[in-house]
Design a protein around this motif. Structure first.
Motif, PDB file in Angstrom:
ATOM      1  N   CYS A 113       3.871  -4.437  22.776  1.00 40.19           N
ATOM      2  CA  CYS A 113       3.419  -5.106  24.176  1.00 40.19           C
ATOM      3  C   CYS A 113       4.404  -4.589  25.132  1.00 40.19           C
ATOM      4  N   PRO A 114       4.210  -4.340  26.433  1.00 41.02           N
ATOM      5  CA  PRO A 114       5.049  -3.834  27.255  1.00 41.02           C
ATOM      6  C   PRO A 114       6.367  -4.694  27.713  1.00 41.02           C
ATOM      7  N   ASN A 168       7.313  -6.372  30.199  1.00 34.65           N
ATOM      8  CA  ASN A 168       7.097  -7.778  30.762  1.00 34.65           C
ATOM      9  C   ASN A 168       6.457  -8.877  29.950  1.00 34.65           C
ATOM     10  N   THR A 187       8.323  -3.877  23.788  1.00 32.99           N
ATOM     11  CA  THR A 187       8.511  -2.521  24.333  1.00 32.99           C
ATOM     12  C   THR A 187       7.413  -1.648  23.737  1.00 32.99           C
ATOM     13  N   ARG A 188       7.049  -2.045  22.631  1.00 34.47           N
ATOM     14  CA  ARG A 188       6.091  -1.016  21.847  1.00 34.47           C
ATOM     15  C   ARG A 188       4.675  -1.630  21.663  1.00 34.47           C
TER      16      ARG A 188
END
Lengths: 673, 673
Positions: free
Chosen positions: A337-338, A340, A334-335
């Motif tokens: 890389c997103p 998903n 989530t930081r």
């Protein structure tokens, strides 16, 4: 004895199992942990293993022969190319380049390298070297004179380069930092203290405590959220990507398939991500067509612009001296890389040859950045409204390699339009030096950089990311073409009545030899193309891809400056060579203390033919970096890169027939933030 | 009579109401529909209105005096600067530049423009001109000879430029296209048929049917999803952005506030989006600091490289000849802009002066593209793991302007790090010409472009996007600086024992006058900075912003070529002028048929002082465009732009204290795809 028998049994079981796991491998797959460990045993059980000072410096896949691989790819019923490992080990101060056959655990060749240069030091060597100052009295006295808590001193190995010495030991400089009050160690160098060590003997060769400057303050240097005090910057509301049907890509072993793309994602201790066999599905021809046989970051050259004793040798070749792959760091969901993203591990060999797992060093994700893939609104047809828009979705493969202070974000982005966008992001921490100054008005000398904070100079430097791009545009035999725009003066009279006085026309120049394709930054506008001269589109244009550059800084160091002898290729934005299996790394194989006699720039002096041949592009993404205060104490990402864009590769727009995704509605959601 | 009384009453009610709505306006707000209509009445009720041939060509906000506005901004208790409109109207073939005071509905000034050039034609004029061929027998015969269904012919107005004529009527060329079997009209030109019209009299001045080439096929040209037949390209799974707490930005009138940014988003018929008063909150100083007083796309110059009768005049100045704002098109949710976008309308005046609503021409959205704002993993502290990462989130303002065939995506992106990224995306449809060729091997002449499909040449051309950037870096008085990297040869002996032979140092050059800041593309590496020489960071660096360019193509047409006289500024990547309220548009005020005597290049010949002054940068994002088959029948977006990045503007990294967003979890969602 029982233990030895058990070991032999386990070994036997292992050998019986290994072929199974190998048979499911793609010939380009990186070495598995089992393979790495098996290679270690093969080497240890050979005559090399009798000596206990054997150290492994590199263990990686030995590139399969390209024609053999292409032949196997075109006909999978053939036996795959033999799976071999390439090992660099040191024994009695000699470098052994060893080829191991993985299928039958034999050593195919063992060559002693007699040239200049050394392999990447092992982390054990670096750790041992870093520990030396702490039992070295002059160093401890230097720390004491500076009133430092020695428990808070951290030391790091800096490789030294080559500066004209005739014969030399394997040497490093140890630089130390003070982590008292901050974990941003690079902001608090022990300026002036320099320890030179022998990396083979792990002994101190020299010590200097030349200058003493105030230690820059810890205050304001720590970048961790937990160390920040109010006031805080405004915070934005959370947001995330939602894909109700899951990702659209599949990862099968190391083959990744997404939309119209298929490619192999390899991993190597030295260069990190290797994109191979990237090919794109052509809807009209109903087949995958080859674009990139192999692409990777061949070298990352970072010379600093301070020539003082403490700084002159900081002319790093991060891939060849440290290993971009083995310096890859785990990515944070989530930081980095997103939400998903899918994460992938990598494996390298340690000094002992045992496999080491690097967790989550790759992420793969679909990017929907809010951009437009193509659109048109037709406003000129009376009484009719025509609007057609496709949102852009792409696939990103990311690795972050941290070489000491710098974090390099390496992205390969695949677009449905056929473009491959290669981006580098520079973030992390600057290398600084301590100075007595607290304000620019005190500075009377050349400080070789910017005063970032009190007593802290961010030193000027360059970043040169040189990519190896073995493009195989619809087949291996390609040509490199400059499509130059040339101004034409319109001549009055004869057949023309035009009032225009000029236009530009396209004059294409095919590079016949390597010299024709050595591209310095130029004021002459041109499209750079790699074409397949043996294939044409339906209407007769040569099948091609275009390289669209960016961040085209090239080195402005003198040609005879020692680091620049190795990095001579960075004088050029682009070089082109005929494919040669042994030409893999722009500054040569063994970079540390190399004399630069085996580099890309040297290879191209042979001026080989590159027309209608299997060719390799070497493209440099460069940055001249004057530090600014915003880069302190951690640097907002600065990006650059290039795009490979299909240019008469397809008969028409390949994304014309990409139907829009169905819109995603989330009416029944309960937010849990 | 009753009707007239009612009208007067309504007018009175309106006038009573208007001041209320005005009082809540920001002085930079674009004209409201009520204001536009009120302006129309003011003009019509003046002596100008007695003549029925009055046509409105431009109605927009008259820029408030900058010192007055800045003074009001610093002290809101003062009365705001007077709100005035700038009107260009034509009456009896004369151009009137009229200033209307909106608050009291009076005409402040009415100047007749006596120079060369004409305003943007009205859409009514274009429609009338486009209709002329259909009642013109020679044209109808030409269509008949080509066996065209005249009901499927669409005509369009092309402005003609100036080619040395002494005196001239207001003229346009009408070019026609055949939409039989396709709505991609541009792919089927009536090659060789050219109608010249008088835009004032709406009569045909000339007609040519010079050459006849096969009409390019309709097949394969339509880009609409409904017209596509299998096989289709692979489709990706749907994805969307979810923001459970809603967007983090607020739109208050035309002021947009997001994270640490605040700016005003204006709209203008000629230039489209206008970003004003962009300022960034400095956490340490607890105040907003000025960055960009005003920025907009001043002109978009697109010269084509075919000098034949049918093409030589295609040297478009899209802003000055057509209006980027009034050619803005409605944006499509989830495709032109992501699902979290907010849409905004715009208003322009039509020929009669009445307001026309342009729906959803702006979108504003938070972008979370999966990039990294900054990060560092500290790997060198034994026994400790330090990792800190911030995901990048930015705010995008987008408008798409469609000038006939081309769709230009205009993005302003604001980053929390203080950077402003300005991007243009080129998509839409190429301009092509019909040719007899179906394969390149038939071509023996210079066709001035690429054979894209049978009988279809995509003609070579340029795109030059010239941005007006009135940067006010922490105040209006700024200087433009080149921080050049210069190679230094290290001299042997004396104080240096370094084995290095070179390094680069930074040599800063402050531009004293306009001539110093005319920047052609150069091989000399330099950082380009705008600094406030009157302000320093704590440690004494000049407060500044850096301009990082990209797509630095500049015009290579001859200086004496007619279109290039207007577009002379495109020889330069950058020009800098002292702020002058009247210097707004790079090619001058009235572009159509202008003689180029009032352009940016001409203004700078005065070589005014620009040091420590209120200065304006004019930056050109350029593309030399050789068409490729992938651009047919609709072009995948090609992007370029530049970044304004704080460089010693802050005392340290302004995003150090951006705490990470809380992660968003969606465990209880039901997908509705």
């Amino acid at each position: 004895m029982a233990l030895r028998a058990l070991k032999s049994l386990l070994l036997l079981v292992f050998f019986l199992l290994v072929p199974h796991s190998i048979s499911s491998c793609h010939p380009l797959d990186p070495l598995t942990p089992a393979e790495i460990n098996s290679i270690r045993r093969t080497v240890e059980h050979s005559q090399l293993g009798s000596n206990r000072k054997l150290t492994f410096h590199y263990v990686g896949l030995d590139d399969p022969d390209k024609p053999g691989l292409l032949s196997w790819l075109s006909n999978h019923t053939k036996t795959p190319p033999p799976r071999r490992a390439f090992v660099t080990a040191r024994l009695d101060k000699q470098i052994h380049n060893i080829i191991v056959d993985i299928s039958d655990n034999t050593i195919i060749s063992d060559r002693i390298y007699g040239g200049y240069g050394y392999p990447i030091p092992t982390s054990e060597e670096e750790a041992a070297a870093n520990a030396l100052p702490f039992s070295y009295m002059p160093f401890l006295q230097s720390a004491k004179k500076r009133k430092l808590d020695i428990a808070k001193v951290v030391c790091e190995t800096f490789l030294v380069g080559w500066f004209g010495e005739r014969k030399e030991k394997r040497v490093a400089k140890i630089r130390c930092f003070y982590r008292h009050g901050t974990d941003n160690i690079y902001m608090r160098p022990l300026q002036g203290v320099l320890v030179t060590v022998d990396l083979d003997e792990i002994v101190i060769l020299g010590f200097k405590d030349r200058i003493r400057t105030p230690m820059p303050k810890a205050e304001g240097t720590d970048y961790r959220a937990s160390k920040q005090r109010p006031p805080f910057a405004p915070r934005t509301n959370g947001m995330t990507i939602v894909q109700p049907d899951g990702p659209s890509f599949t990862i099968d072993g190391h083959m990744i398939r997404w939309a119209n793309w298929a490619f192999h994602l390899g991993f190597d201790a030295r260069v990190g991500p290797i994109i191979s066999l990237a090919s794109i599905y052509d809807v009209d021809k109903d087949k995958y067509r080859s674009v990139l046989y192999k692409g990777y970051l061949s070298e990352l050259y970072v010379p600093y612009m301070d020539v003082s004793d403490e700084w002159y040798y900081r002319t790093f070749f991060d891939a060849g001296e440290h290993g971009l792959g083995q310096c890859a760091v785990p990515l944070e969901p989530t930081r980095d890389c997103p939400s998903n993203a899918v994460f992938i591990d990598g494996y390298v060999a340690g000094q002992s040859g045992n496999s080491i797992k690097l967790s989550n060093i790759f992420c793969v994700f679909e990017r929907s950045a809010g951009d437009i893939m193509w659109r048109h609104t037709e406003t000129e047809i009376p009484g009719e409204k025509v609007r057609e828009v496709r949102a852009d979705v792409s696939l990103v493969v990311r690795m972050v390699t941290v070489i000491g202070n710098y974090d390099n974000v390496l992205d390969w982005e695949f677009k449905q339009s056929g473009s491959i966008k290669v981006m580098v992001g520079l973030t992390g921490v600057l290398e600084v030096k301590g100075v007595p100054y607290t304000h620019t008005n005190q500075i009377r000398e050349n400080v070789h950089g910017t005063l970032l904070a009190e007593n802290t100079i961010g030193v000027n430097h360059d970043h040169f990311f040189t990519y190896y791009l073995d493009l195989d545009i619809d087949g291996p035999d390609n040509s490199f073409i400059k499509a130059k725009m040339q101004t034409v003066r319109v001549m009055k009279g004869r057949n023309t009545s035009t009032p225009r006085k000029s236009y530009w026309k396209v004059v294409t120049e095919t590079a016949k030899t390597e010299a024709d394709a050595r591209l310095k930054p130029s004021l002459e506008p041109a499209d750079l193309l790699v074409v397949n001269p043996n294939k044409m589109t339906k209407v007769g244009n040569h099948i091609g891809y275009r390289l669209i550059g960016g961040s085209q800084a090239t080195s402005i160091l003198s040609d005879d400056d020692y680091p620049q002898i190795l990095g001579a290729y960075t004088k050029y934005e682009l070089m082109v060579t005929p494919y040669n299996r042994s030409e893999k790394w722009a500054p040569g194989e063994f970079v540390h203390q190399s004399h630069g006699d085996d580099t890309l720039a040297v290879w191209t002096l042979r001026n080989r033919s590159i027309e209608n041949r299997d060719i390799v592009l070497w493209y440099t993404v460069g940055f001249h970096h004057i530090p600014y205060q915003e880069d302190f104490p951690v640097m907002p990402t600065l990006s650059g890169g290039f795009v490979l864009r299909p240019s008469n590769f397809f008969d028409n727009n390949p994304v014309l027939k990409v139907l829009p995704s169905k819109p995603v509605h989330w009416p029944n959601c309960t937010a849990h933030v």
